[in-house]
Each structure stands twice: as C-alpha cells, then as structure tokens.
Design a protein around this motif. Sequence first.
Motif, PDB file in Angstrom:
ATOM      1  N   GLY A  50      11.845   4.708  -4.983  1.00 13.86           N
ATOM      2  CA  GLY A  50      11.054   5.855  -5.415  1.00 13.86           C
ATOM      3  C   GLY A  50       9.901   5.495  -6.317  1.00 13.86           C
ATOM      4  N   LEU A  51       9.913   4.267  -6.853  1.00 16.00           N
ATOM      5  CA  LEU A  51       8.860   3.828  -7.777  1.00 16.00           C
ATOM      6  C   LEU A  51       7.957   2.752  -7.182  1.00 16.00           C
ATOM      7  CD1 LEU A  51      10.919   3.667 -11.104  1.00 16.00           C
ATOM      8  CD2 LEU A  51       9.334   5.454 -10.368  1.00 16.00           C
ATOM      9  N   LEU A  52       8.158   2.417  -5.910  1.00 10.25           N
ATOM     10  CA  LEU A  52       7.335   1.375  -5.303  1.00 10.25           C
ATOM     11  C   LEU A  52       5.850   1.747  -5.322  1.00 10.25           C
ATOM     12  CD1 LEU A  52       9.399   0.183  -2.202  1.00 10.25           C
ATOM     13  CD2 LEU A  52       9.024  -1.001  -4.369  1.00 10.25           C
ATOM     14  N   GLY A  53       5.567   3.044  -5.229  1.00 16.43           N
ATOM     15  CA  GLY A  53       4.171   3.474  -5.261  1.00 16.43           C
ATOM     16  C   GLY A  53       3.472   3.108  -6.548  1.00 16.43           C
ATOM     17  N   ALA A  54       4.225   2.838  -7.615  1.00 19.06           N
ATOM     18  CA  ALA A  54       3.612   2.467  -8.890  1.00 19.06           C
ATOM     19  C   ALA A  54       2.848   1.159  -8.784  1.00 19.06           C
ATOM     20  CB  ALA A  54       4.678   2.356  -9.980  1.00 19.06           C
ATOM     21  N   ILE A  55       3.259   0.275  -7.869  1.00 22.51           N
ATOM     22  CA  ILE A  55       2.556  -0.996  -7.687  1.00 22.51           C
ATOM     23  C   ILE A  55       1.136  -0.732  -7.197  1.00 22.51           C
ATOM     24  CG2 ILE A  55       2.522  -3.161  -6.384  1.00 22.51           C
ATOM     25  CD1 ILE A  55       5.588  -3.015  -6.314  1.00 22.51           C
ATOM     26  N   VAL A  56       1.004   0.203  -6.255  1.00 26.08           N
ATOM     27  CA  VAL A  56      -0.321   0.582  -5.761  1.00 26.08           C
ATOM     28  C   VAL A  56      -1.072   1.393  -6.811  1.00 26.08           C
ATOM     29  CG1 VAL A  56      -1.564   1.875  -3.985  1.00 26.08           C
ATOM     30  CG2 VAL A  56       0.483   0.556  -3.376  1.00 26.08           C
ATOM     31  N   THR A  57      -0.348   2.290  -7.476  1.00 22.96           N
ATOM     32  CA  THR A  57      -0.986   3.191  -8.424  1.00 22.96           C
ATOM     33  C   THR A  57      -1.612   2.453  -9.597  1.00 22.96           C
ATOM     34  OG1 THR A  57       0.492   5.009  -7.838  1.00 22.96           O
ATOM     35  CG2 THR A  57      -0.586   5.137  -9.983  1.00 22.96           C
ATOM     36  N   VAL A  58      -0.933   1.435 -10.128  1.00 20.40           N
ATOM     37  CA  VAL A  58      -1.480   0.725 -11.286  1.00 20.40           C
ATOM     38  C   VAL A  58      -2.789   0.026 -10.910  1.00 20.40           C
ATOM     39  CG1 VAL A  58      -0.240  -1.476 -10.942  1.00 20.40           C
ATOM     40  CG2 VAL A  58      -0.861  -0.738 -13.247  1.00 20.40           C
ATOM     41  N   VAL A 230      -9.248  13.134   1.219  1.00 24.32           N
ATOM     42  CA  VAL A 230      -9.244  12.233   2.369  1.00 24.32           C
ATOM     43  C   VAL A 230      -8.495  10.939   2.047  1.00 24.32           C
ATOM     44  CG1 VAL A 230     -10.746  10.724   3.730  1.00 24.32           C
ATOM     45  CG2 VAL A 230     -11.285  13.145   3.519  1.00 24.32           C
ATOM     46  N   PHE A 231      -8.750  10.383   0.873  1.00 26.00           N
ATOM     47  CA  PHE A 231      -8.092   9.122   0.544  1.00 26.00           C
ATOM     48  C   PHE A 231      -6.667   9.325   0.052  1.00 26.00           C
ATOM     49  CE2 PHE A 231     -12.374   7.558   0.927  1.00 26.00           C
ATOM     50  CZ  PHE A 231     -12.142   6.368   1.624  1.00 26.00           C
ATOM     51  N   ALA A 232      -6.319  10.534  -0.363  1.00 26.71           N
ATOM     52  CA  ALA A 232      -4.910  10.835  -0.601  1.00 26.71           C
ATOM     53  C   ALA A 232      -4.149  10.773   0.720  1.00 26.71           C
ATOM     54  CB  ALA A 232      -4.761  12.207  -1.243  1.00 26.71           C
ATOM     55  N   ALA A 233      -4.743  11.315   1.783  1.00 28.57           N
ATOM     56  CA  ALA A 233      -4.121  11.245   3.109  1.00 28.57           C
ATOM     57  C   ALA A 233      -4.039   9.797   3.586  1.00 28.57           C
ATOM     58  CB  ALA A 233      -4.923  12.092   4.102  1.00 28.57           C
ATOM     59  N   PHE A 234      -5.123   9.047   3.401  1.00 26.25           N
ATOM     60  CA  PHE A 234      -5.178   7.648   3.806  1.00 26.25           C
ATOM     61  C   PHE A 234      -4.079   6.836   3.106  1.00 26.25           C
ATOM     62  CE2 PHE A 234      -6.835   3.319   3.228  1.00 26.25           C
ATOM     63  CZ  PHE A 234      -7.264   2.997   4.496  1.00 26.25           C
ATOM     64  N   SER A 235      -3.955   7.020   1.794  1.00 28.03           N
ATOM     65  CA  SER A 235      -2.968   6.279   1.017  1.00 28.03           C
ATOM     66  C   SER A 235      -1.545   6.739   1.313  1.00 28.03           C
ATOM     67  CB  SER A 235      -3.271   6.423  -0.479  1.00 28.03           C
ATOM     68  OG  SER A 235      -2.440   5.603  -1.258  1.00 28.03           O
ATOM     69  N   THR A 236      -1.393   7.994   1.657  1.00 24.90           N
ATOM     70  CA  THR A 236      -0.064   8.496   2.034  1.00 24.90           C
ATOM     71  C   THR A 236       0.481   7.710   3.217  1.00 24.90           C
ATOM     72  OG1 THR A 236      -0.490  10.734   1.205  1.00 24.90           O
ATOM     73  CG2 THR A 236       1.210  10.500   2.895  1.00 24.90           C
ATOM     74  N   LEU A 237      -0.374   7.450   4.202  1.00 29.47           N
ATOM     75  CA  LEU A 237       0.069   6.657   5.351  1.00 29.47           C
ATOM     76  C   LEU A 237       0.330   5.210   4.964  1.00 29.47           C
ATOM     77  CD1 LEU A 237       0.605   6.110   8.344  1.00 29.47           C
ATOM     78  CD2 LEU A 237      -1.857   5.727   8.628  1.00 29.47           C
ATOM     79  N   TRP A 238      -0.689   4.542   4.427  1.00 27.94           N
ATOM     80  CA  TRP A 238      -0.605   3.086   4.289  1.00 27.94           C
ATOM     81  C   TRP A 238       0.246   2.630   3.116  1.00 27.94           C
ATOM     82  CZ3 TRP A 238      -1.290   0.872   8.529  1.00 27.94           C
ATOM     83  CH2 TRP A 238      -2.246   1.325   9.442  1.00 27.94           C
ATOM     84  N   SER A 239       0.483   3.493   2.132  1.00 30.25           N
ATOM     85  CA  SER A 239       1.404   3.131   1.056  1.00 30.25           C
ATOM     86  C   SER A 239       2.846   3.463   1.421  1.00 30.25           C
ATOM     87  CB  SER A 239       1.035   3.879  -0.238  1.00 30.25           C
ATOM     88  OG  SER A 239      -0.220   3.479  -0.710  1.00 30.25           O
ATOM     89  N   GLY A 240       3.028   4.322   2.406  1.00 27.44           N
ATOM     90  CA  GLY A 240       4.376   4.743   2.761  1.00 27.44           C
ATOM     91  C   GLY A 240       4.954   4.105   4.004  1.00 27.44           C
ATOM     92  N   VAL A 241       4.099   3.580   4.886  1.00 30.45           N
ATOM     93  CA  VAL A 241       4.580   3.166   6.202  1.00 30.45           C
ATOM     94  C   VAL A 241       5.418   1.895   6.155  1.00 30.45           C
ATOM     95  CG1 VAL A 241       2.614   1.692   6.869  1.00 30.45           C
ATOM     96  CG2 VAL A 241       3.845   3.045   8.618  1.00 30.45           C
ATOM     97  N   SER A 357      -4.289   7.016  -5.600  1.00 29.52           N
ATOM     98  CA  SER A 357      -3.127   6.987  -6.494  1.00 29.52           C
ATOM     99  C   SER A 357      -2.168   8.127  -6.175  1.00 29.52           C
ATOM    100  CB  SER A 357      -3.579   7.094  -7.957  1.00 29.52           C
ATOM    101  OG  SER A 357      -4.388   6.009  -8.320  1.00 29.52           O
ATOM    102  N   LEU A 358      -2.728   9.309  -5.961  1.00 31.32           N
ATOM    103  CA  LEU A 358      -1.917  10.478  -5.641  1.00 31.32           C
ATOM    104  C   LEU A 358      -1.136  10.271  -4.350  1.00 31.32           C
ATOM    105  CD1 LEU A 358      -1.162  13.432  -6.281  1.00 31.32           C
ATOM    106  CD2 LEU A 358      -3.213  14.129  -5.002  1.00 31.32           C
ATOM    107  N   GLY A 359      -1.814   9.738  -3.341  1.00 26.67           N
ATOM    108  CA  GLY A 359      -1.144   9.492  -2.068  1.00 26.67           C
ATOM    109  C   GLY A 359      -0.058   8.442  -2.172  1.00 26.67           C
ATOM    110  N   ALA A 360      -0.312   7.373  -2.963  1.00 26.08           N
ATOM    111  CA  ALA A 360       0.675   6.301  -3.104  1.00 26.08           C
ATOM    112  C   ALA A 360       1.948   6.800  -3.782  1.00 26.08           C
ATOM    113  CB  ALA A 360       0.078   5.144  -3.892  1.00 26.08           C
ATOM    114  N   LEU A 361       1.779   7.506  -4.894  1.00 28.09           N
ATOM    115  CA  LEU A 361       2.950   8.044  -5.594  1.00 28.09           C
ATOM    116  C   LEU A 361       3.651   9.110  -4.770  1.00 28.09           C
ATOM    117  CD1 LEU A 361       1.934   8.385  -9.358  1.00 28.09           C
ATOM    118  CD2 LEU A 361       3.679   6.899  -8.370  1.00 28.09           C
ATOM    119  N   GLY A 362       2.850   9.991  -4.172  1.00 28.43           N
ATOM    120  CA  GLY A 362       3.430  11.077  -3.381  1.00 28.43           C
ATOM    121  C   GLY A 362       4.219  10.580  -2.193  1.00 28.43           C
TER     122      GLY A 362
END
Length: 408
Positions: A50-58, A230-241, A357-362
């Motif tokens: 659940g915290l892996l997105g923090a690596i991208v977010t920082v 747009v980049f929240a959507a972009f990061s949602t895919l590539w930070s989550g896949v 950042s929003l997409g990565a955490l989300g």
Amino acid sequence: MPDAHASPHPSPPARLVPLLALACGSSVATVYFSQPLLVTLGERFAIGSGLLGAIVTVTQLGYAVGLLALVPLGDLLNHRRLVTGQLGLLALALLAAGLAPGVAALLGALAVVGLLAVVAQTMVAAAAALTPPARRGRAVGTVTGGIVTGILLARAAAGVLADLAGWRAVYLVSAGATAVLAVLLRRVLPPGKPSAGVPRPSYGRLVASTVTLFARQPLLRVRGALALLVFAAFSTLWSGVAQPLSSPPWSLSHTAIGAFGLAGAAGAVAAGVAGRWNDRGYAQRTTGAGLALLTLSWIPLALTGQSLWALAAGAVLLDFAVQAVHVTNQTLIHAVRPDAGSRIIGGYMVFYSAGSSLGALGSSLAYATAGWPAVTALGATFSLAALLLWATTRHAGNPPLMHQPNKG
C-alpha cells in the motif's frame, strides 16, 4: 522565451534539437526507473504494497520543488551553463541512489534525482527559445518526443538491467550516461552573450512571478489543471501495473514488465504529430481528440487480468493521448509569454508533477484495497474529468501570440 543571453529567434545548430531530445529523454527517464522495480524495491527495503507509491511520489515531490526553484533560472541564466550544471549534479544524485544502503538514503537520493531531473523542462524551454516561431511547435514536438521515448525506454531498460545486474545497476549506468550527455551539450549549446542594457530580475522576483503569471492568465490555469488530471491518469497506469503483472497468473520478470512501456511507443509519434497540428492551428481539436482517446483507453486496460494484449492496446491509446495533449499544452502556454517561457513551463509542470504524485499514491492504495478494477476505475475517473474540464473551458483565455489562428 528568449534566453537572457541570446537573440530572440536564433537558428539553432542542426544537431542541437536532436541532442536536446536525447538528453531530455535520458533525464526524465530517471523519474520513471522505479516503476517496473517497485515490487523488488518493496521487498528489498521492506515497504508494504500500500506504500509502494511513496517511492514514485517522493521523486515527484522533488520534481515539483525543482520546477518552482530551478526551472525559472532559465529566464535568468545562460542555457549552456544551467543545463550542463544540472546534468552534472543529476549524475551525482543517481550515483547516490545506486549506492543507497537503506530506505531513508534511497528516498532522499530519489528526491534529489527528481529535483534535478527538471533539467528536461529547462531544455524544452531552451529548444523553444532557440527556434523561430514558425518552427517552434515542431521543435517542441521533437524534444517532447525525446521525453516520451525516454519514459518508455526507462521502464524497458530498468527491467533488463535489473534482471541482468540488479536494481542498483539501473541508477549507476544512468549516472554515467548523464555525465556523458553533460559534456556533449557543453560543446553544442550556444554560449550566449550578456545583453547590454537589459534589466535582469532578482531570483526571488523571478520565482514569485511564476505564481503571478498563472494567477493572471486563465489559459495557464486551464492547461495546468488539464495536465494534473492527464498525468494523474498516466501515473495511475504506470505506477500500478507492476503489481498485477508481478502476481499470478502472469508473474512476469522485470524485463517483461518494463517491455510493456514500449507498447506506448505511439506516444513518441503523437508528440511530433501534435507539434505539426499545433503549427497549423488545430490546438483545440488535438486536445479534445486526445482526451476522448485517453478516456476510452481504460476499456482495454480494465481487461489486463485476462489479456496482456488488452494491456498493450490500452497502453498505446493512453500514451498517444497523453503526449498529444501534453505537446499541445506546452505550445499554447509558451505563446502566452515567450519572454517568460521557462517560468511558464516550470509552473505548468508543477501541475504535471502533482498529478503524477496523486496517480502514484492513488493507484497503490486502490490496488491494495480492491485490486486492478479499482485502479482502472480511478484512472478512468481522472480521464473523464479532464475531458469534461476541456469541454467546459475550451474558449477560456485564447493565447494571444500564436503563430496561426486557433482553428479548434
């Protein structure tokens, strides 16, 4: 945005724009190296899913700070000195990331990598400043195409290097490549000469003026908000896949996960096409078509658990759409105040970084809560919100200095 040390519309050396595109791609890639490595980094440094997105977010938070603190220097300092200096420091930060002994050191190094990776936006502004208005859209499209290619190759290269030599090799090899590019650009970028009699604002006023520009110009605010979504959507895919691809039924390697970034190679094509369309005055049409395509891309992406072909198709659509809108945004906002191009692009990219950042955490929280369906629902929501925002604001604040009238 003319360089404070250059003539308003000089003709750049023939090899400069391609080299800037290569350097932009290499620099921005450093922000995305961690995406196919998230599961491995989580295991190595004991970070929960659940915290892996923090690596991208920082990294993105460092990027946001750099956009406000460093990119405006492009309107104050000589491009050659600024670009090569930042690239040299970026190489050192990448070296620190590759040698990080613990999670605190890693996150600290990645924050500095993000801070300095904004040199890519300084180079976009430099390409715009060194190109006559009639060819500016094409130049921005070429350099942005380099950024897109860098993002795509970042995932693939990180996956291959991690499988061959471990995750540390990803950052160590990048450090060496960045240092080489700094030397090459030192030789190619025009040195520039101080402009006699031209007043130069203080650094503090320069940074503060970025906020003022966005407060006064509706177009900048609208395009910034579009970038965030747009980049929240972009990061949602590539930070989550990486998480569903690393798990059954796929259980893919780093190389295979990174290779899916190449499925979005259409994004590099979109950057060039969008640049040419903008030069012809079709900015609004390009934006609307791109956002509609972005929303539709989540239909095949929702089928990732059943078909890797669906993921590849969705990635092509998503990356094409994102980059078409991104190039259009940058071309339009630069036309608002060409003399403040670095500040405008820097301010605009703050929205980009916030969205990433929003997409990565989300995405990491959504996946931990309800799996891949929740991730695709989140990405589709961001995309639809962007489309609705464009539809309701498309006539707000047309740019005053476009080379040709906007026909969209």
